[in-house]
Write an enzyme that holds these catalytic residues in place. Structure first.
Site, short mmCIF file in Angstrom:
data_model
loop_
_atom_site.label_atom_id
_atom_site.label_comp_id
_atom_site.label_asym_id
_atom_site.label_seq_id
_atom_site.Cartn_x
_atom_site.Cartn_y
_atom_site.Cartn_z
N GLY A 176 0.80 -1.22 0.00
CA GLY A 176 0.00 0.00 0.00
C GLY A 176 0.83 1.27 0.00
O GLY A 176 2.03 1.25 -0.27
N HIS A 186 4.14 1.22 -8.15
CA HIS A 186 3.10 0.18 -8.01
C HIS A 186 2.14 0.22 -9.21
O HIS A 186 1.75 -0.82 -9.74
CB HIS A 186 2.27 0.43 -6.75
CG HIS A 186 3.04 0.37 -5.46
ND1 HIS A 186 3.22 1.48 -4.66
CD2 HIS A 186 3.65 -0.65 -4.82
CE1 HIS A 186 3.91 1.14 -3.58
NE2 HIS A 186 4.19 -0.15 -3.65
N LYS A 246 12.85 -2.85 -8.50
CA LYS A 246 13.34 -2.03 -7.38
C LYS A 246 13.82 -2.93 -6.25
O LYS A 246 14.83 -2.66 -5.61
CB LYS A 246 12.20 -1.13 -6.90
CG LYS A 246 12.34 -0.57 -5.51
CD LYS A 246 13.08 0.73 -5.54
CE LYS A 246 13.34 1.32 -4.17
NZ LYS A 246 12.49 0.90 -3.09
P1 AMP Z 1 5.97 -2.60 -1.67
O1 AMP Z 1 4.62 -1.99 -1.52
O2 AMP Z 1 7.08 -1.64 -1.39
O3 AMP Z 1 6.10 -3.91 -0.92
O4 AMP Z 1 6.16 -2.96 -3.19
C1 AMP Z 1 5.21 -3.73 -3.89
C2 AMP Z 1 5.73 -4.02 -5.26
O5 AMP Z 1 6.02 -2.80 -5.94
C3 AMP Z 1 7.07 -4.81 -5.24
O6 AMP Z 1 7.06 -5.75 -6.30
C4 AMP Z 1 8.09 -3.72 -5.47
O7 AMP Z 1 9.28 -4.19 -6.06
C5 AMP Z 1 7.33 -2.82 -6.42
N1 AMP Z 1 7.89 -1.46 -6.43
C6 AMP Z 1 8.11 -0.65 -5.36
N2 AMP Z 1 8.70 0.50 -5.75
C7 AMP Z 1 8.87 0.41 -7.09
C8 AMP Z 1 9.43 1.28 -8.08
N3 AMP Z 1 9.93 2.46 -7.78
N4 AMP Z 1 9.44 0.84 -9.36
C9 AMP Z 1 8.93 -0.37 -9.70
N5 AMP Z 1 8.38 -1.23 -8.82
C10 AMP Z 1 8.35 -0.85 -7.53
#
Ligand code: AMP
Length: 281
Positions: free
Chosen positions: A31, A37, A149
């Site tokens: 979230g 995302h 990332k």
């Molecule tokens: P998180 O909410 O941080 O657990 O991330 C959820 C998903 O979004 C994971 O697969 C992350 O690698 C991806 N994600 C987070 N930040 C980025 C970004 N800047 N660029 C691409 N994917 C991202």
């Protein structure tokens, strides 16, 4: 767009949809959504009949002294962003409904998880793998998109899917950055405006490594020193790790001779940011 909080209801609906011949694309998140995302949602959208996103700040991937309680949350905003991306189902469970009080089975990847963030955050990837395995069982995706990332996480999930035969295709989503180069992250919200400015050193350090490589420097000791010197000049920046590892095995390398992942974790005050790039000689 449906919002489902109950894991049982999510699984019942997913199994029904699958039996009706629908394909399901899935983007798991914690979230506080940003463009990174949303880019993963767009990548999944065109490839499947239905798009499911989960929003779950998974307690088992946080260490005792980490930011679980402080992790930014804004469900109403997230809901509107999901709606805008054409998400069909938002799975938004409570921690107590996801884990039995006496839960005792874990998914523990044992080759790729030891270094980088795994060394800095013991138990983190065990929590990640376990929750992703559970989410796959609940959402029944044909395809799931993960961001580059979190390069180590992505490779570990690919390994888990291979080794445990999950019938899920993993798609890699490129890193989405702010216009000035900072990789988008929900944790960027913690930064003061000065730290936000200083945090640009992560991307600059990765670019510096690529420049050095282009100039013919492939010795990792020299590359690491170049990066460390650049970051050391930045106020408040405290290096957690600078790693040069084989892109596939995540084993440390002494020279950039094949596809090499350079990964950084740098703290600004109590905020720890990560970034990475793949170097190809
Ligand atoms: P998180 O909410 O941080 O657990 O991330 C959820 C998903 O979004 C994971 O697969 C992350 O690698 C991806 N994600 C987070 N930040 C980025 C970004 N800047 N660029 C691409 N994917 C991202």
């Amino acid at each position: 767009m449906d919002i489902i909080k109950s894991p049982e209801e999510m699984q019942r609906l997913a199994l029904f949809l699958k039996r009706s011949g629908k394909t399901i694309g899935f983007v798991p998140t914690m979230g506080f959504l940003h463009e990174g995302h949303l880019s993963l949602m767009r990548a999944a959208r065109g490839r499947c009949d239905l798009l499911v996103t989960s929003i779950f700040v998974n307690p088992t991937q946080f260490g005792p002294n980490e930011d679980l309680a402080a992790y930014p949350r804004d469900f109403e905003r997230d809901e509107a962003l999901c709606e805008g991306e054409g998400v069909d189902i938002v799975f938004y469970p409570e921690p107590a409904s996801m884990y039995a009080a006496d839960a005792s089975v874990w998914v523990d990847e044992q080759a790729l998880s030891g270094g980088l963030c795994g060394a800095a955050r013991p138990g983190h990837f065990r929590g990640v793998c376990t929750v992703v395995a559970k989410l796959f069982n609940l959402v029944q995706p044909d395809l799931a998109v993960f961001g580059e990332k979190d390069a180590q996480q992505l490779r570990i999930i690919e390994r888990m899917v291979r080794d445990l035969n999950f019938p899920v295709q993993i798609v890699r989503g490129p890193i989405v950055r702010e216009p000035d180069g900072l990789a988008m992250s929900s944790r960027n919200k913690y930064l003061t405006s000065l730290q936000r400015q200083n945090a640009l050193c992560l991307r600059q350090a990765l670019d510096h490594a690529a420049d050095l490589l282009e100039q013919g420097v492939s010795d990792v000791a020299v590359l690491r020193k170049g990066i460390a010197t650049l970051i050391a000049r930045v106020p408040e920046a405290e290096i957690d790790y600078i790693a040069f590892v084989d892109d596939a095995s995540l084993a440390p390398v002494d020279a950039v001779e094949g596809s090499t992942l350079v990964a950084l974790a740098v703290k600004f005050g109590s905020t720890r940011l990560i970034d990475n790039a793949v170097l190809v000689p």
